[in-house]
Motif scaffolding. Structure first.
Motif, PDB file in Angstrom:
ATOM      1  N   UNK A   1       1.128  -1.521   0.414  1.00 46.94           N
ATOM      2  CA  UNK A   1      -0.499  -0.043  -0.048  1.00 46.94           C
ATOM      3  C   UNK A   1       1.269   0.750  -0.030  1.00 46.94           C
ATOM      4  N   UNK A   2       0.231   2.562  -0.501  1.00 52.02           N
ATOM      5  CA  UNK A   2       1.505   3.290  -0.723  1.00 52.02           C
ATOM      6  C   UNK A   2       0.346   4.670   0.707  1.00 52.02           C
ATOM      7  N   UNK A   3      -0.345   4.187   0.914  1.00 57.52           N
ATOM      8  CA  UNK A   3      -1.024   5.379   2.067  1.00 57.52           C
ATOM      9  C   UNK A   3      -2.279   4.774   3.002  1.00 57.52           C
ATOM     10  N   UNK A   4      -2.312   5.174   3.970  1.00 54.24           N
ATOM     11  CA  UNK A   4      -3.312   4.630   4.888  1.00 54.24           C
ATOM     12  C   UNK A   4      -4.081   5.713   5.737  1.00 54.24           C
ATOM     13  N   UNK A   5      -5.546   5.423   5.614  1.00 51.06           N
ATOM     14  CA  UNK A   5      -6.473   6.147   7.130  1.00 51.06           C
ATOM     15  C   UNK A   5      -7.273   5.027   7.698  1.00 51.06           C
ATOM     16  N   UNK A   6      -7.851   5.857   8.709  1.00 50.62           N
ATOM     17  CA  UNK A   6      -8.685   5.095   9.794  1.00 50.62           C
ATOM     18  C   UNK A   6     -10.346   4.936   8.341  1.00 50.62           C
ATOM     19  N   UNK A   7     -10.637   3.953   8.543  1.00 52.96           N
ATOM     20  CA  UNK A   7     -11.905   3.699   7.679  1.00 52.96           C
ATOM     21  C   UNK A   7     -12.463   3.992   7.416  1.00 52.96           C
TER      22      UNK A   7
ATOM     23  N   UNK B   1      -5.755 -10.977  11.262  1.00 49.82           N
ATOM     24  CA  UNK B   1      -6.799 -10.081  10.054  1.00 49.82           C
ATOM     25  C   UNK B   1      -7.164  -8.825  10.274  1.00 49.82           C
ATOM     26  N   UNK B   2      -8.491  -8.929  11.037  1.00 47.88           N
ATOM     27  CA  UNK B   2      -9.360  -8.466  11.297  1.00 47.88           C
ATOM     28  C   UNK B   2      -8.803  -7.397  12.124  1.00 47.88           C
ATOM     29  N   UNK B   3      -7.974  -8.028  13.070  1.00 44.77           N
ATOM     30  CA  UNK B   3      -7.771  -6.432  13.782  1.00 44.77           C
ATOM     31  C   UNK B   3      -6.437  -6.136  14.275  1.00 44.77           C
ATOM     32  N   UNK B   4      -5.710  -6.237  12.968  1.00 43.67           N
ATOM     33  CA  UNK B   4      -4.269  -5.794  12.741  1.00 43.67           C
ATOM     34  C   UNK B   4      -4.928  -4.725  11.284  1.00 43.67           C
ATOM     35  N   UNK B   5      -5.741  -5.447  10.288  1.00 43.63           N
ATOM     36  CA  UNK B   5      -6.461  -4.403   8.949  1.00 43.63           C
ATOM     37  C   UNK B   5      -7.903  -4.008   8.727  1.00 43.63           C
ATOM     38  N   UNK B   6      -9.142  -4.515   9.748  1.00 40.10           N
ATOM     39  CA  UNK B   6     -10.289  -4.315   9.732  1.00 40.10           C
ATOM     40  C   UNK B   6     -10.522  -2.382  10.409  1.00 40.10           C
ATOM     41  N   UNK B   7      -9.687  -1.817  10.822  1.00 41.09           N
ATOM     42  CA  UNK B   7      -9.949  -0.935  10.912  1.00 41.09           C
ATOM     43  C   UNK B   7      -9.383   0.430  10.302  1.00 41.09           C
ATOM     44  N   UNK B   8      -8.502  -0.073   8.834  1.00 46.60           N
ATOM     45  CA  UNK B   8      -8.193   1.103   8.071  1.00 46.60           C
ATOM     46  C   UNK B   8      -8.611   0.675   6.693  1.00 46.60           C
ATOM     47  N   UNK B   9      -8.586   1.369   6.471  1.00 45.53           N
ATOM     48  CA  UNK B   9      -7.995   1.674   4.483  1.00 45.53           C
ATOM     49  C   UNK B   9      -6.977   2.353   4.063  1.00 45.53           C
ATOM     50  N   UNK B  10      -6.745   1.374   2.676  1.00 42.38           N
ATOM     51  CA  UNK B  10      -5.499   1.260   3.010  1.00 42.38           C
ATOM     52  C   UNK B  10      -5.199   1.682   0.944  1.00 42.38           C
ATOM     53  N   UNK B  11      -4.503   2.926   0.939  1.00 42.95           N
ATOM     54  CA  UNK B  11      -4.725   2.870  -0.163  1.00 42.95           C
ATOM     55  C   UNK B  11      -3.447   1.861  -1.232  1.00 42.95           C
ATOM     56  N   UNK B  12      -4.374   1.427  -2.049  1.00 43.93           N
ATOM     57  CA  UNK B  12      -2.833   0.623  -2.813  1.00 43.93           C
ATOM     58  C   UNK B  12      -2.445   1.082  -4.708  1.00 43.93           C
TER      59      UNK B  12
END
Length: 374
Positions: free
Chosen positions: A256-262, A337-348
């Protein structure tokens, strides 16, 4: 990382770096015009446990990395404030602190502020090209702050780099040896790990378009080279024998290139891709295209679940079964996976997002009955 571990790792790394740094010091000692201090911050090691914030300011942007204390005995977490607290690799944090604490002064340089710009030691706040790194405690009190300027010699595997530096609160500059990594963009600090699922475990993949159109691929042999297209409608045929491979292998090299709260990204009208493994794991990727200024960017959300009823190991060899995980491990994997990545939105990257948005016409064509000679 817990405070005690932070201290131990810091001290061990500094000791390990001593040999490489000593060779640089000896090499440059003859050119020193003034006896420099051994360190810019001799008291830093004594306050390493107090560090709770790292403020970075580059010529292009400023951002803050903060330590979030772990709960119920869990390790502390470092995250970037401007990315809603998304985790930073502890190794990067350690590297920044170690680099500042262990940097050795080789030679005193200019103490005239008007000459700082030549060495890139004028701060970004004052319109300069230097990078400032400030270590602070939980209350915001600065423990150590450095301006890193030009790099005379980049570091190698065996020797430290040589940089122009100065304390933020002093005009005296130095030529110094060390391994200060000046990550000037936020993405270089972020923990860039993404879910890793071996291609051999993937049994089937399906994409769903916003209008409901579906297409899927599968393979029954984990060691098979090609994914086949599932449920081909009457009058259609695969574009070619390997048409389904990009979708079936889309989990490889996910980044991913960037990330934000989902919650900060609108996923209305998104595409869906669901990957199912032989051992009962299902991972869903929701992907949407949005405008960012004049360019299109793609955002992704990730979720997972374990379904014991979906385990399909019949027909696999003993060797292939060894690649699969136990039900307990798959259940734990889904939870992680749900704990680590679930709260986030990834710019891919767009090229990667397109795999997860694969439409039917990217895999299928009309079967006109001419044997593909049209």
């Amino acid at each position: 990382m817990r405070t005690k571990s932070f201290t131990i790792l810091l001290l061990l790394t500094i000791i390990a770096m001593g040999g490489a740094a000593w060779s640089v010091v000896e090499r440059d000692r003859a050119t020193a015009s003034t006896a420099p201090p051994p360190s810019l911050f001799p008291d830093l090691l004594g306050r390493v446990n107090d560090i709770a914030r790292i403020n970075v300011q580059t010529p292009k942007l400023a951002f803050t990395i903060e330590k979030i204390p772990g709960k119920d005995g869990a390790d502390d977490v470092w995250g970037i404030k401007e990315r809603d607290g998304y985790p930073v690799k502890f190794e990067t944090i350690k590297q920044a602190v170690v680099g500042i604490a262990s940097m050795r002064m080789l030679e005193a340089k200019t103490a005239k502020p008007e000459l700082h710009a030549r060495l890139f030691l004028k701060t970004p706040k004052d319109g300069g090209r230097g990078t400032t790194i400030a270590l602070a405690d939980g209350s915001g009190e600065t423990i150590a702050a450095i301006v890193v300027g030009k790099t005379k010699n980049p570091p190698s595997k065996t020797e430290d780099g040589i940089h122009y530096v100065r304390r933020l609160d002093r005009d005296q500059s130095y030529l110094a040896a060390g391994r200060v990594e000046v990550w000037e963009t936020i993405d270089r600090w972020l923990d860039d790990a993404m879910p890793t699922i071996k291609r051999q475990r993937v049994r089937a993949v399906e994409t769903v378009q916003p209008n409901g159109d579906r297409v899927g691929v599968f393979h029954n042999d984990p060691d098979g080279r090609d994914f086949k297209i599932a449920n081909i409608p009457p009058g259609m045929k695969p574009l070619h024998d390997t048409a389904g491979n990009a979708l079936g292998s889309a989990l490889g090299f996910l980044a991913f290139d960037d990330v934000r709260a989902a919650g900060k990204i609108d996923f209305t009208g998104a595409n869906l891709a669901e990957f199912k493994t032989f051992d009962g794991l299902s991972v869903k990727f929701v992907v949407v295209k949005r405008k960012d200024g004049l360019k299109d960017v793609h955002w992704m959300r990730i979720s997972a679940r374990f379904d014991a009823a979906d385990i399909q190991l019949d027909g696999l060899t003993d060797k292939q079964k060894k690649v699969m995980k136990s039900p307990e491990d798959v259940e734990a994997e889904a939870a992680d996976i749900n704990k680590r990545y679930g709260p986030w939105a990834f710019q891919v990257p767009s090229y990667k997002a397109k795999d997860f948005m694969t439409p039917p016409d990217a895999l299928l064509m009309k079967d006109d009955g001419d044997g593909g000679k049209s």
